[in-house]
Design a protein around this motif. Structure first.
Motif, PDB file in Angstrom:
ATOM      1  N   HIS A  56     -62.058  27.973  21.485  1.00  0.00           N
ATOM      2  CA  HIS A  56     -60.992  28.067  22.482  1.00  0.00           C
ATOM      3  C   HIS A  56     -61.261  29.280  23.359  1.00  0.00           C
ATOM      4  O   HIS A  56     -61.972  30.206  22.969  1.00  0.00           O
ATOM      5  N   GLN A  57     -60.679  29.241  24.561  1.00  0.00           N
ATOM      6  CA  GLN A  57     -60.852  30.328  25.522  1.00  0.00           C
ATOM      7  C   GLN A  57     -59.505  30.877  25.951  1.00  0.00           C
ATOM      8  O   GLN A  57     -58.502  30.163  25.914  1.00  0.00           O
ATOM      9  N   PHE A  58     -59.511  32.131  26.380  1.00  0.00           N
ATOM     10  CA  PHE A  58     -58.354  32.774  26.991  1.00  0.00           C
ATOM     11  C   PHE A  58     -58.800  33.191  28.379  1.00  0.00           C
ATOM     12  O   PHE A  58     -59.734  33.972  28.525  1.00  0.00           O
ATOM     13  N   GLN A  59     -58.152  32.627  29.399  1.00  0.00           N
ATOM     14  CA  GLN A  59     -58.467  32.991  30.768  1.00  0.00           C
ATOM     15  C   GLN A  59     -57.164  33.237  31.518  1.00  0.00           C
ATOM     16  O   GLN A  59     -56.274  32.391  31.532  1.00  0.00           O
ATOM     17  N   ALA A  60     -57.057  34.429  32.121  1.00  0.00           N
ATOM     18  CA  ALA A  60     -55.909  34.802  32.944  1.00  0.00           C
ATOM     19  C   ALA A  60     -56.450  35.419  34.228  1.00  0.00           C
ATOM     20  O   ALA A  60     -57.074  36.483  34.186  1.00  0.00           O
ATOM     21  N   ALA A  61     -56.239  34.757  35.344  1.00  0.00           N
ATOM     22  CA  ALA A  61     -56.762  35.245  36.626  1.00  0.00           C
ATOM     23  C   ALA A  61     -56.325  36.676  36.900  1.00  0.00           C
ATOM     24  O   ALA A  61     -57.068  37.461  37.488  1.00  0.00           O
ATOM     25  N   ALA A  62     -55.140  37.058  36.442  1.00  0.00           N
ATOM     26  CA  ALA A  62     -54.611  38.405  36.683  1.00  0.00           C
ATOM     27  C   ALA A  62     -55.449  39.492  36.011  1.00  0.00           C
ATOM     28  O   ALA A  62     -55.387  40.655  36.407  1.00  0.00           O
ATOM     29  N   LEU A  63     -56.246  39.142  35.018  1.00  0.00           N
ATOM     30  CA  LEU A  63     -57.043  40.143  34.298  1.00  0.00           C
ATOM     31  C   LEU A  63     -58.436  40.330  34.907  1.00  0.00           C
ATOM     32  O   LEU A  63     -59.207  41.150  34.432  1.00  0.00           O
TER      33      LEU A  63
END
Length: 130
Positions: A56-63
């Motif tokens: 699984h991945q964690f992607q947050a454009a804000a970071l």
């Protein structure tokens, strides 16, 4: 082991008194909790744990443009931002950063089909305390 995408070594957020980490479990196909309450201007520490049977991945454009520190069993990385954190089954990684402003910042698992299956969430950044 976590795979880190889009990172280069630079500076990290200040870590004066690190708060207890918020543990976020990744499973098929959700984040638990899906809403992560944080405070603007204060260090956020999120421990991602893949309890699923697949990556699984964690992607947050804000970071992408916030200084971050990422630590897993084999890596300690300080970077000017993070694109994606990918965790294999059983892996953990700790992400530390300081949110700059209040708001609702979406995140998702961007492996094909996971976001569409509902693997999404939000970083709920509250204003700085007076």
């Amino acid at each position: 082991m976590g795979v880190l995408g889009g990172l280069s070594a630079q500076t990290a957020p200040e870590t004066a008194a690190a708060p207890a980490p918020i543990v976020v479990e990744m499973t098929e196909f959700r984040f638990r909790p899906a809403v992560i309450p944080l405070r603007a201007g204060q260090l956020a520490v999120i421990r991602l744990v893949n309890r699923g049977q697949i990556a699984h991945q964690f992607q947050a454009a804000a970071l992408r443009h916030l200084p971050v520190t990422v630590v897993d069993t084999q890596t300690h990385l300080e970077a000017p931002g993070v694109e994606i954190l990918r965790l294999q089954p059983g892996a953990t990684a700790t992400l530390s950063f300081v949110p700059r402003a209040a708001g609702r910042l979406p995140f998702a698992c961007t492996i094909e089909g996971h976001q569409e299956a509902g693997m999404t969430g939000v970083l709920l950044i509250r204003p700085v305390r007076p």
